[in-house]
Scaffold this active site. Sequence first.
Site, PDB file in Angstrom:
ATOM      1  N   ARG A 375       0.831  -1.208   0.000  1.00 58.59           N
ATOM      2  CA  ARG A 375       0.000   0.000   0.000  1.00 58.59           C
ATOM      3  C   ARG A 375       0.864   1.256   0.000  1.00 58.59           C
ATOM      4  O   ARG A 375       2.074   1.201   0.169  1.00 58.59           O
ATOM      5  CB  ARG A 375      -0.923  -0.011   1.217  1.00 58.59           C
ATOM      6  CG  ARG A 375      -1.912  -1.170   1.184  1.00 58.59           C
ATOM      7  CD  ARG A 375      -3.013  -0.992   2.188  1.00 58.59           C
ATOM      8  NE  ARG A 375      -2.506  -1.070   3.550  1.00 58.59           N
ATOM      9  CZ  ARG A 375      -3.171  -0.593   4.602  1.00 58.59           C
ATOM     10  NH1 ARG A 375      -4.316   0.017   4.443  1.00 58.59           N
ATOM     11  NH2 ARG A 375      -2.678  -0.712   5.801  1.00 58.59           N
ATOM     12  N   SER A 443      -8.016  -2.398   6.362  1.00 56.65           N
ATOM     13  CA  SER A 443      -8.124  -3.568   5.480  1.00 56.65           C
ATOM     14  C   SER A 443      -7.223  -4.706   5.963  1.00 56.65           C
ATOM     15  O   SER A 443      -6.168  -4.487   6.551  1.00 56.65           O
ATOM     16  CB  SER A 443      -7.739  -3.193   4.048  1.00 56.65           C
ATOM     17  OG  SER A 443      -8.601  -2.206   3.527  1.00 56.65           O
ATOM     18  N   SER A 445      -5.180  -8.476   5.028  1.00 59.93           N
ATOM     19  CA  SER A 445      -4.490  -9.122   3.914  1.00 59.93           C
ATOM     20  C   SER A 445      -5.447 -10.006   3.134  1.00 59.93           C
ATOM     21  O   SER A 445      -5.378 -10.067   1.897  1.00 59.93           O
ATOM     22  CB  SER A 445      -3.313  -9.948   4.436  1.00 59.93           C
ATOM     23  OG  SER A 445      -2.338  -9.131   5.024  1.00 59.93           O
ATOM     24  N   GLN A 466       5.823 -10.935   2.178  1.00 54.66           N
ATOM     25  CA  GLN A 466       5.844  -9.666   2.884  1.00 54.66           C
ATOM     26  C   GLN A 466       6.939  -8.777   2.307  1.00 54.66           C
ATOM     27  O   GLN A 466       8.135  -9.115   2.364  1.00 54.66           O
ATOM     28  CB  GLN A 466       6.095  -9.892   4.383  1.00 54.66           C
ATOM     29  CG  GLN A 466       6.087  -8.649   5.221  1.00 54.66           C
ATOM     30  CD  GLN A 466       4.706  -8.019   5.326  1.00 54.66           C
ATOM     31  OE1 GLN A 466       3.699  -8.647   5.063  1.00 54.66           O
ATOM     32  NE2 GLN A 466       4.655  -6.749   5.689  1.00 54.66           N
ATOM     33  N   ARG A 524      12.006 -26.754  34.232  1.00 57.20           N
ATOM     34  CA  ARG A 524      12.407 -25.748  33.260  1.00 57.20           C
ATOM     35  C   ARG A 524      13.628 -26.235  32.473  1.00 57.20           C
ATOM     36  O   ARG A 524      14.674 -26.532  33.053  1.00 57.20           O
ATOM     37  CB  ARG A 524      12.742 -24.446  33.991  1.00 57.20           C
ATOM     38  CG  ARG A 524      13.045 -23.259  33.078  1.00 57.20           C
ATOM     39  CD  ARG A 524      13.450 -22.053  33.901  1.00 57.20           C
ATOM     40  NE  ARG A 524      13.770 -20.916  33.066  1.00 57.20           N
ATOM     41  CZ  ARG A 524      12.931 -19.921  32.798  1.00 57.20           C
ATOM     42  NH1 ARG A 524      11.730 -19.933  33.337  1.00 57.20           N
ATOM     43  NH2 ARG A 524      13.288 -18.911  32.035  1.00 57.20           N
TER      44      ARG A 524
END
Length: 632
Positions: A375, A443, A445, A466, A524
């Site tokens: 755009r 808007s 995609s 992209q 962990r």
Amino acid sequence: MALNPRDVEFEISPGRKVGDRHPCFIIAEIGQNHQGDVDIAKQMIRVAKEAGADCVKFQKSTVLERFNKKCLARPYDVPQSWGKTYGEHKLFLEFSEEQYVELKKYAEEQVGVIFSASGFDYRAIEFLNKISIPFFKVPSPDVGNLDFIEFMAKKHVPMVISSGMQDMDTMRRVYHTVKRYHNKFALLQCTSAYPVTPESVNLAVIQAYKENFPDIVVGYSGHETGTTISLGAVALGAKVLERHVTLDKTWKGSDHSASLDMNELANLVKQIRILEASIGTPEKFLLPAERFVKRKLGKSVVVLGDMKKGEILNEDNMAVKNAEPCGYPPHDFHRLIGGVLKRDLEDDETILEGDVDLKQTEKGEKKVAALILARKGSKGVPGKNIKMLNGLPLIAWTILACERAACFNEIWVSTDCDKIGNISEQFGAKYHCRDPLTAQDKSTSKEGFLEFIHHHPDIWAVCSLQCTYPTQNPTLISRAVKMIKEGERDCVFAAVNSHKFRWARVKEDRGGCTRPLNFDPYNRPRRQDWSGDVAESGAFYFFTVDQLKTTGSFQSGRVAYVLDSEDQGDHVDIDTQEDFVRAELMIKKHSAKFELNQLVPKSANIPMSGDFRSAINGFVDHGISGVANGSS
């Protein structure tokens, strides 16, 4: 959530596991409904087993240790009393240690049912542990006593923990206390009222427990009348269910009125097993029970008009009808277009497997297009899509990566800006004039995809790249295209490894506590030993046009990812001016690796002079500044 099994389980008794992939473990809580009579207790054990209970449970107290002197001396002149004082009442109902050993032996050896008990004090727990109770049941009144909880947890015996009269913060403390020693425990939603009314049951806590404590088993301890609410608990995912039972609801004692009689227990167990069978699997597929009905009611593709061998199928000579026999299902209609008949078919005849040479369809070109949405503006950097980066407009690097991948029939730039379109054409892309209604700040995609596809119906699959991710990997792009074209997947996206320990977001104004989302704090892992999570890189999304049109999503059906093995530090998604500075260094290395500069068209005439750079930067500074852009 109850329909999405987790890999959460533990062995509650030798040979019997509980968890989301196992039948609900049903505990018949005899408690002290035995009226202080061992023979009645034995009868209840036997009948509970006959009703289908997995376990019978009692209550064990050291009365003189559990209650203080004033409590024991309190007059207890009520219809439910077994003595003049509360102490006499409790002592009457309390079995001796010898009687507990007798009952345990009777249950396990003669009846064949699991025997357990709630321990209400330290001495009771020591005794229950001594006689090898398979699990400790923690009663609601003791849940807030963390020292007592820890005392039990240290013994590494499985635990079933009720939660009546508690709040979520307390349950979190209980969870963390037990987790320090083991994870063989279940939390049961419970409301301590006898009987409890439906509006006070709060079954929604079951789901809250599953979300807040995703690595443990969740259950329900009910004090309501009837069986409906307990069935609801199981449907919501309760995998341990405890209900008080009695031989006679009119007997003396406060628990009898909130208990199930043995006929109700038998009916509850039967209904639970039916309910569990009906829950099934979250996978949706044609079941054996549906096959006859599908043959009767299912629709198939048929031909319209008599057709000869060698004729080509199209939208006008096929239809979808209830047909005999069954053939290609409706969702194969478009796949059949272009197929060549291998035999003559009469009007209205079903197209069967083997009637069509689909190879002809496969040989026809499946047009695959690269699509770059760009755009006009940008919130962070006005005109960033064509701002100069290492001597070329930003968008050029994505176009060149598509060229290097050498797997697209066409490369398109869809934009609402003529200058972006014209610059893209200089680097070999085609320019689609994007509808301004799909290029607004709000808007999505997907709106851009659908608008583009509408004007290019010949395209079979789209790879959306992209523009602001200049270090696109041509090898990954080519691999994704292959996965789509060979029919292995409907959607493929670019991904990277993420080694971030994630926690749930909470609303700060509510003062909530967070929880781990992708790791166990008590186990962990070291980052270097952890494979990590897979996260979208945002570089590209590949999908078939049919998948987007039929599902409304470009990430549905058979979804896969291609993993970029490069360090994330070698990539940047440009959103700010500072990102351009970082990208300047990265793109030099990236361009050299894939020899992208060799693909720059000579007609682009870059960077022979500063005119092109000046024209672009002037355009960025003046031509499209002030136009907001929240996405591509």
